[in-house]
Design a protein around this motif. Structure first.
Motif, PDB file in Angstrom:
ATOM      1  N   ARG A 108       0.845  -1.191   0.000  1.00  0.00           N
ATOM      2  CA  ARG A 108       0.000   0.000   0.000  1.00  0.00           C
ATOM      3  C   ARG A 108       0.880   1.240   0.000  1.00  0.00           C
ATOM      4  NH1 ARG A 108      -2.158   2.413   5.430  1.00  0.00           N
ATOM      5  NH2 ARG A 108      -0.491   1.900   6.903  1.00  0.00           N
ATOM      6  N   THR A 109       0.384   2.302  -0.613  1.00  0.00           N
ATOM      7  CA  THR A 109       1.032   3.595  -0.527  1.00  0.00           C
ATOM      8  C   THR A 109       0.180   4.478   0.373  1.00  0.00           C
ATOM      9  OG1 THR A 109      -0.094   4.504  -2.490  1.00  0.00           O
ATOM     10  CG2 THR A 109       2.000   3.353  -2.835  1.00  0.00           C
ATOM     11  N   LEU A 110       0.809   5.359   1.129  1.00  0.00           N
ATOM     12  CA  LEU A 110       0.078   6.139   2.122  1.00  0.00           C
ATOM     13  C   LEU A 110       0.739   7.479   2.359  1.00  0.00           C
ATOM     14  CD1 LEU A 110       1.235   5.277   5.634  1.00  0.00           C
ATOM     15  CD2 LEU A 110       1.791   3.633   3.839  1.00  0.00           C
ATOM     16  N   ARG A 111      -0.037   8.374   2.971  1.00  0.00           N
ATOM     17  CA  ARG A 111       0.470   9.642   3.463  1.00  0.00           C
ATOM     18  C   ARG A 111       0.121   9.751   4.936  1.00  0.00           C
ATOM     19  NH1 ARG A 111       2.133  13.917   0.656  1.00  0.00           N
ATOM     20  NH2 ARG A 111       1.047  15.403   2.012  1.00  0.00           N
ATOM     21  N   ALA A 112       0.987  10.399   5.692  1.00  0.00           N
ATOM     22  CA  ALA A 112       0.764  10.567   7.127  1.00  0.00           C
ATOM     23  C   ALA A 112       1.002  12.024   7.509  1.00  0.00           C
ATOM     24  CB  ALA A 112       1.677   9.647   7.924  1.00  0.00           C
ATOM     25  N   ASN A 113       0.235  12.509   8.508  1.00  0.00           N
ATOM     26  CA  ASN A 113       0.467  13.868   8.989  1.00  0.00           C
ATOM     27  C   ASN A 113       1.383  13.848  10.206  1.00  0.00           C
ATOM     28  OD1 ASN A 113      -1.098  13.117  11.220  1.00  0.00           O
ATOM     29  ND2 ASN A 113      -2.941  14.159  10.479  1.00  0.00           N
ATOM     30  N   GLU A 114       1.607  15.017  10.801  1.00  0.00           N
ATOM     31  CA  GLU A 114       2.538  15.119  11.924  1.00  0.00           C
ATOM     32  C   GLU A 114       2.047  14.372  13.159  1.00  0.00           C
ATOM     33  OE1 GLU A 114       3.183  19.246  12.548  1.00  0.00           O
ATOM     34  OE2 GLU A 114       4.378  19.526  10.719  1.00  0.00           O
ATOM     35  N   ASP A 115       0.731  14.150  13.236  1.00  0.00           N
ATOM     36  CA  ASP A 115       0.171  13.434  14.385  1.00  0.00           C
ATOM     37  C   ASP A 115       0.182  11.919  14.189  1.00  0.00           C
ATOM     38  OD1 ASP A 115      -0.390  15.830  15.729  1.00  0.00           O
ATOM     39  OD2 ASP A 115      -2.299  16.059  14.656  1.00  0.00           O
ATOM     40  N   GLY A 116       0.629  11.484  13.029  1.00  0.00           N
ATOM     41  CA  GLY A 116       0.686  10.050  12.764  1.00  0.00           C
ATOM     42  C   GLY A 116      -0.555   9.478  12.122  1.00  0.00           C
ATOM     43  N   ASP A 117      -1.551  10.321  11.817  1.00  0.00           N
ATOM     44  CA  ASP A 117      -2.747   9.840  11.127  1.00  0.00           C
ATOM     45  C   ASP A 117      -2.392   9.491   9.690  1.00  0.00           C
ATOM     46  OD1 ASP A 117      -4.376  10.377  13.392  1.00  0.00           O
ATOM     47  OD2 ASP A 117      -4.473  12.493  12.813  1.00  0.00           O
ATOM     48  N   GLU A 118      -2.898   8.357   9.220  1.00  0.00           N
ATOM     49  CA  GLU A 118      -2.540   7.852   7.897  1.00  0.00           C
ATOM     50  C   GLU A 118      -3.737   7.797   6.962  1.00  0.00           C
ATOM     51  OE1 GLU A 118       1.050   4.825   9.362  1.00  0.00           O
ATOM     52  OE2 GLU A 118      -0.800   4.024   8.504  1.00  0.00           O
TER      53      GLU A 118
ATOM     54  N   ILE B 134      -3.443   5.628   0.078  1.00  0.00           N
ATOM     55  CA  ILE B 134      -3.646   6.191  -1.249  1.00  0.00           C
ATOM     56  C   ILE B 134      -3.960   5.103  -2.272  1.00  0.00           C
ATOM     57  CG2 ILE B 134      -2.670   7.659  -3.055  1.00  0.00           C
ATOM     58  CD1 ILE B 134      -3.066   9.024  -0.319  1.00  0.00           C
ATOM     59  N   ARG B 135      -3.131   4.068  -2.306  1.00  0.00           N
ATOM     60  CA  ARG B 135      -3.324   2.992  -3.268  1.00  0.00           C
ATOM     61  C   ARG B 135      -3.105   1.645  -2.600  1.00  0.00           C
ATOM     62  NH1 ARG B 135       0.982   4.574  -7.592  1.00  0.00           N
ATOM     63  NH2 ARG B 135       0.622   2.450  -8.310  1.00  0.00           N
ATOM     64  N   LEU B 136      -3.875   0.658  -3.045  1.00  0.00           N
ATOM     65  CA  LEU B 136      -3.714  -0.723  -2.619  1.00  0.00           C
ATOM     66  C   LEU B 136      -3.295  -1.514  -3.848  1.00  0.00           C
ATOM     67  CD1 LEU B 136      -6.937  -1.114  -0.424  1.00  0.00           C
ATOM     68  CD2 LEU B 136      -4.604  -0.686   0.361  1.00  0.00           C
ATOM     69  N   LEU B 137      -2.142  -2.177  -3.772  1.00  0.00           N
ATOM     70  CA  LEU B 137      -1.541  -2.786  -4.952  1.00  0.00           C
ATOM     71  C   LEU B 137      -1.291  -4.269  -4.747  1.00  0.00           C
ATOM     72  CD1 LEU B 137       1.057   0.067  -5.465  1.00  0.00           C
ATOM     73  CD2 LEU B 137      -1.022  -0.264  -6.798  1.00  0.00           C
ATOM     74  N   GLY B 138      -1.580  -5.046  -5.781  1.00  0.00           N
ATOM     75  CA  GLY B 138      -1.393  -6.491  -5.714  1.00  0.00           C
ATOM     76  C   GLY B 138      -0.505  -7.008  -6.826  1.00  0.00           C
ATOM     77  N   LYS B 139      -0.533  -8.294  -7.028  1.00  0.00           N
ATOM     78  CA  LYS B 139       0.342  -8.990  -7.960  1.00  0.00           C
ATOM     79  C   LYS B 139       0.284  -8.376  -9.361  1.00  0.00           C
ATOM     80  CE  LYS B 139       1.452 -13.726  -9.381  1.00  0.00           C
ATOM     81  NZ  LYS B 139       1.119 -15.150  -9.148  1.00  0.00           N
ATOM     82  N   GLY B 140       1.461  -8.039  -9.895  1.00  0.00           N
ATOM     83  CA  GLY B 140       1.553  -7.467 -11.228  1.00  0.00           C
ATOM     84  C   GLY B 140       1.526  -5.951 -11.249  1.00  0.00           C
ATOM     85  N   ASP B 141       1.158  -5.318 -10.125  1.00  0.00           N
ATOM     86  CA  ASP B 141       1.104  -3.863 -10.063  1.00  0.00           C
ATOM     87  C   ASP B 141       2.499  -3.270  -9.852  1.00  0.00           C
ATOM     88  OD1 ASP B 141      -1.649  -3.622 -10.427  1.00  0.00           O
ATOM     89  OD2 ASP B 141      -2.069  -3.834  -8.288  1.00  0.00           O
ATOM     90  N   VAL B 142       2.619  -1.986 -10.138  1.00  0.00           N
ATOM     91  CA  VAL B 142       3.878  -1.257 -10.020  1.00  0.00           C
ATOM     92  C   VAL B 142       3.658  -0.009  -9.183  1.00  0.00           C
ATOM     93  CG1 VAL B 142       5.612   0.054 -11.316  1.00  0.00           C
ATOM     94  CG2 VAL B 142       4.742  -2.082 -12.248  1.00  0.00           C
ATOM     95  N   CYS B 143       4.640   0.351  -8.372  1.00  0.00           N
ATOM     96  CA  CYS B 143       4.536   1.614  -7.643  1.00  0.00           C
ATOM     97  C   CYS B 143       5.862   2.371  -7.670  1.00  0.00           C
ATOM     98  CB  CYS B 143       4.078   1.402  -6.207  1.00  0.00           C
ATOM     99  SG  CYS B 143       5.259   0.594  -5.127  1.00  0.00           S
TER     100      CYS B 143
ATOM    101  N   ILE C 159      -8.970  -1.606   3.693  1.00  0.00           N
ATOM    102  CA  ILE C 159      -9.921  -1.133   2.687  1.00  0.00           C
ATOM    103  C   ILE C 159     -10.684   0.079   3.209  1.00  0.00           C
ATOM    104  CG2 ILE C 159     -11.993  -1.727   1.375  1.00  0.00           C
ATOM    105  CD1 ILE C 159     -10.976  -4.633   1.345  1.00  0.00           C
ATOM    106  N   ALA C 160     -11.104   0.022   4.472  1.00  0.00           N
ATOM    107  CA  ALA C 160     -11.841   1.139   5.075  1.00  0.00           C
ATOM    108  C   ALA C 160     -11.015   2.411   5.025  1.00  0.00           C
ATOM    109  CB  ALA C 160     -12.223   0.798   6.515  1.00  0.00           C
ATOM    110  N   ASN C 161      -9.744   2.327   5.387  1.00  0.00           N
ATOM    111  CA  ASN C 161      -8.865   3.494   5.360  1.00  0.00           C
ATOM    112  C   ASN C 161      -8.719   4.018   3.940  1.00  0.00           C
ATOM    113  OD1 ASN C 161      -5.836   4.657   5.201  1.00  0.00           O
ATOM    114  ND2 ASN C 161      -6.663   5.000   7.238  1.00  0.00           N
ATOM    115  N   HIS C 162      -8.579   3.114   2.991  1.00  0.00           N
ATOM    116  CA  HIS C 162      -8.451   3.488   1.583  1.00  0.00           C
ATOM    117  C   HIS C 162      -9.697   4.222   1.093  1.00  0.00           C
ATOM    118  CE1 HIS C 162      -7.484   3.292  -2.656  1.00  0.00           C
ATOM    119  NE2 HIS C 162      -8.531   2.538  -2.901  1.00  0.00           N
ATOM    120  N   LEU C 163     -10.862   3.818   1.608  1.00  0.00           N
ATOM    121  CA  LEU C 163     -12.128   4.431   1.186  1.00  0.00           C
ATOM    122  C   LEU C 163     -12.479   5.665   2.008  1.00  0.00           C
ATOM    123  CD1 LEU C 163     -14.284   1.201   0.611  1.00  0.00           C
ATOM    124  CD2 LEU C 163     -13.095   2.592  -1.090  1.00  0.00           C
TER     125      LEU C 163
END
Length: 258
Positions: free
Chosen positions: A68-78, A81-90, A189-193
């Motif tokens: 998974r790719t993610l962003r976090a703020n200064e408080d640590g909340d995440e 951004i993207r959920l990636l599986g087999k064959g995907d590129v990041c 998934i919930a976080n992603h959505l």
């Protein structure tokens, strides 16, 4: 453990119906150059591959597992951004942005990744037209996915977000199937959505009332069109049943495709 990527091809992707987008249409010579320049490495769930703010050095192709790719703020909340599986590129887009990475990359499930050096990719896109085209298609696909994500968070209800995500996973695993599996944990998934686990759970309760069974990561439907009222034109173009007259919610009816 690091090993030559030549053993990853074609064994690890042999069961896929098509090659990863990054490899599509490449000559054997081009493919061999990529493999010879890359390494294959195993990672445990939770490991950080890239810290937010790092200078990117590699592009990662997922051979097994998920990331998974993610962003976090200064408080640590995440925010996922993207959920990636087999064959995907990041990290392909970040590589060409220049400067520090605006995202972090974390292993979601034990993974085997192909690490392709950024220095090689920057040179090879100038040498191989098909490789450059493949990278561009990957970037534009992620751009399209990001638009859907923004749209979902801005104007869709939690039930609509979950339903559309389920529809996408259903289409990816075969529109004729009456069951499919979620590729990630529900909390991820919930976080992603863009919702809390509690909101996600309530949305699942509404989804179940539509005739959908949820057992762990397995989703079962009473009939193949259960998720169709979450469909839009983008999803319909990925659906093998979109030309069937008995699909009552197909948005392609408006395009006179039947």
């Amino acid at each position: 453990m690091i090993e030559s990527s030549t053993i990853a091809w074609p064994r690890n992707f042999a069961e896929l119906s098509k090659k990863p987008q990054l490899f599509t249409g490449l000559s054997e010579d081009a493919l061999q150059k990529i493999l010879e320049s890359s390494t294959l490495q195993n990672y445990k769930s939770g490991q950080l591959l890239v810290q937010q703010g790092d200078e990117p050095t590699h592009v990662y192709l997922i051979v097994e597992g998920s990331v998974r790719t993610l962003r976090a703020n200064e408080d640590g909340d995440e925010a996922t951004i993207r959920l990636l599986g087999k064959g995907d590129v990041c990290m392909e887009a970040v590589l060409f942005m220049g400067g520090p990475s605006p995202i972090a990359v974390q292993v979601a499930e034990d993974a085997q990744l192909m690490l392709i050096p950024g220095s090689f990719i920057k040179k090879f896109v100038l040498q191989d037209h098909q490789f450059a085209t493949n990278l561009l298609k990957i970037v534009t696909h992620h751009y399209k996915t990001a638009m859907h994500q923004i749209d979902a968070i801005a104007i869709k209800t939690p039930v609509q977000r979950v339903g559309y995500y389920f529809l996408q996973k259903h289409l990816e695993q075969g529109a004729d199937n009456m069951e499919f599996e979620l590729p990630f944990k529900k909390s991820t998934i919930a976080n992603h959505l863009g919702m809390t686990p509690e909101t996600f759970s309530r949305a699942l309760g509404q989804i179940k009332k539509m005739g959908i069974e949820v057992e762990g990561e397995k989703i079962r439907m009473k009939e193949a069109y259960t998720l169709c009222h979450f469909c839009d034109l983008d999803a319909a173009h990925e659906c093998t049943l979109a030309t069937k007259e008995d699909c009552p919610h197909c948005p392609m009816h408006a395009e006179s495709c039947h």
